[in-house]
Design a protein around this motif. Structure first.
Motif, mmCIF file in Angstrom:
data_model
loop_
_atom_site.group_PDB
_atom_site.id
_atom_site.type_symbol
_atom_site.label_atom_id
_atom_site.label_comp_id
_atom_site.label_asym_id
_atom_site.label_seq_id
_atom_site.Cartn_x
_atom_site.Cartn_y
_atom_site.Cartn_z
ATOM 1 N N SER A 1 3.722 1.434 -1.366
ATOM 2 C CA SER A 1 4.246 1.501 -2.742
ATOM 3 C C SER A 1 3.216 2.123 -3.672
ATOM 4 N N ASP A 2 1.932 1.837 -3.436
ATOM 5 C CA ASP A 2 0.873 2.468 -4.238
ATOM 6 C C ASP A 2 0.903 3.981 -4.052
ATOM 7 N N ALA A 3 1.105 4.407 -2.798
ATOM 8 C CA ALA A 3 1.171 5.843 -2.518
ATOM 9 C C ALA A 3 2.372 6.478 -3.217
ATOM 10 N N GLN A 4 3.492 5.758 -3.234
ATOM 11 C CA GLN A 4 4.675 6.263 -3.942
ATOM 12 C C GLN A 4 4.382 6.410 -5.429
ATOM 13 N N ALA A 5 3.667 5.443 -5.987
ATOM 14 C CA ALA A 5 3.325 5.495 -7.413
ATOM 15 C C ALA A 5 2.430 6.702 -7.694
ATOM 16 N N ALA A 6 1.502 6.976 -6.762
ATOM 17 C CA ALA A 6 0.624 8.147 -6.918
ATOM 18 C C ALA A 6 1.449 9.430 -6.889
ATOM 19 N N ALA B 1 5.264 5.621 3.329
ATOM 20 C CA ALA B 1 5.455 6.179 1.988
ATOM 21 C C ALA B 1 6.283 7.455 2.040
ATOM 22 N N TYR C 1 3.170 9.873 -10.192
ATOM 23 C CA TYR C 1 2.218 10.303 -11.220
ATOM 24 C C TYR C 1 1.965 11.810 -11.104
ATOM 25 N N MET D 1 0.827 -1.210 0.000
ATOM 26 C CA MET D 1 0.000 0.000 0.000
ATOM 27 C C MET D 1 0.862 1.261 0.000
#
Length: 234
Positions: free
Chosen positions: A3-8, A38, A11, A1
């Motif tokens: 890592s998802d925040a890092q991806a956001a 994150a 972006y 999760m």
């Protein structure tokens, strides 16, 4: 999760309509810890806002919340101590606790909660229902996520941050035993040196839902206040 925040973040950082120098991260409850993880991985993050997030390791925080809940209902000390003893065994403390003993503790917890239900609801619960609930409890506590959460110490990540940090707690979250959370956060900020603020939020519960029959406008006002504080930090 995290890592998802890092991806956001990546972006938004590359989006032409976004000022990459003013991106922050916000998290609520367990999400506050995920946000801190994150943020600790993103050197360019501008600020972190944590709403009703834990600060103690998962195992300690669960016991703290459980004890607070039981004391608020006026349950006798002996009963509370017995429940907490079984909760520790169920969570695997000490770590050498055999699975069968943990299962017995899980059944104690399930039966305890059932006994607190209204009589008509208790009457509908079968032995099979209890066994199914115990199996579900054991599946959850032995999951990879739960095992990681029990030992995870959020302060490790907060102490790694150099960005401004905003800590928000509902009044109910800092009452009684849970005041320990604020004390722990202040210890963290005595050893780290970010620009930070700590705010208490009135008239909302853990999930930021209004209490005391107050109008929805209060919750909207809270969201607005958080956004304004974020603006100050950014």
């Amino acid at each position: 999760m995290a890592s998802d925040a890092q991806a956001a973040f990546r972006y938004l950082e590359g989006h032409k309509g976004v000022d990459a120098r003013r991106i922050g991260v916000i998290g609520h409850s367990e999400g506050a810890t995920i946000a801190a993880i994150a943020a600790s991985r993103i050197p360019k993050i501008r600020c972190l806002l944590a709403l009703n997030g834990p600060v103690l390791p998962g195992y300690q925080d669960i016991l703290l919340i459980t004890e607070q809940r039981l004391r608020e209902t006026g349950i006798a000390d002996d009963t509370i101590n017995s429940y907490l003893t079984n909760m520790r065994l169920y969570l695997g403390r000490p770590a050498s606790t055999p699975l069968e003993k943990r299962r017995v503790a899980a059944e104690y917890i399930v039966r305890f909660e059932i006994d607190r239900l209204p009589v008509d609801q208790r009457a509908k619960i079968t032995k099979t229902d209890i066994e199914s609930a115990v199996n579900s409890q054991m599946h959850e506590v032995l999951s990879r996520w739960e095992q990681h959460y029990l030992s995870l110490n959020p302060t490790v990540y907060y102490q790694q941050l150099s960005c401004p940090i905003g800590i928000f707690y509902s009044e109910s979250e800092v009452a009684g035993l849970l005041s320990k959370r604020l004390l722990e956060f202040r210890k963290v900020f005595n050893t780290a040196d970010p620009v930070h603020l700590i705010r208490q939020i009135k008239h909302v519960d853990h999930n930021l839902i209004t209490t005391d029959q107050l109008p929805k406008a209060v919750c909207s006002a809270f969201i607005k206040a958080v956004v304004e504080e974020a603006g100050k930090l950014i």
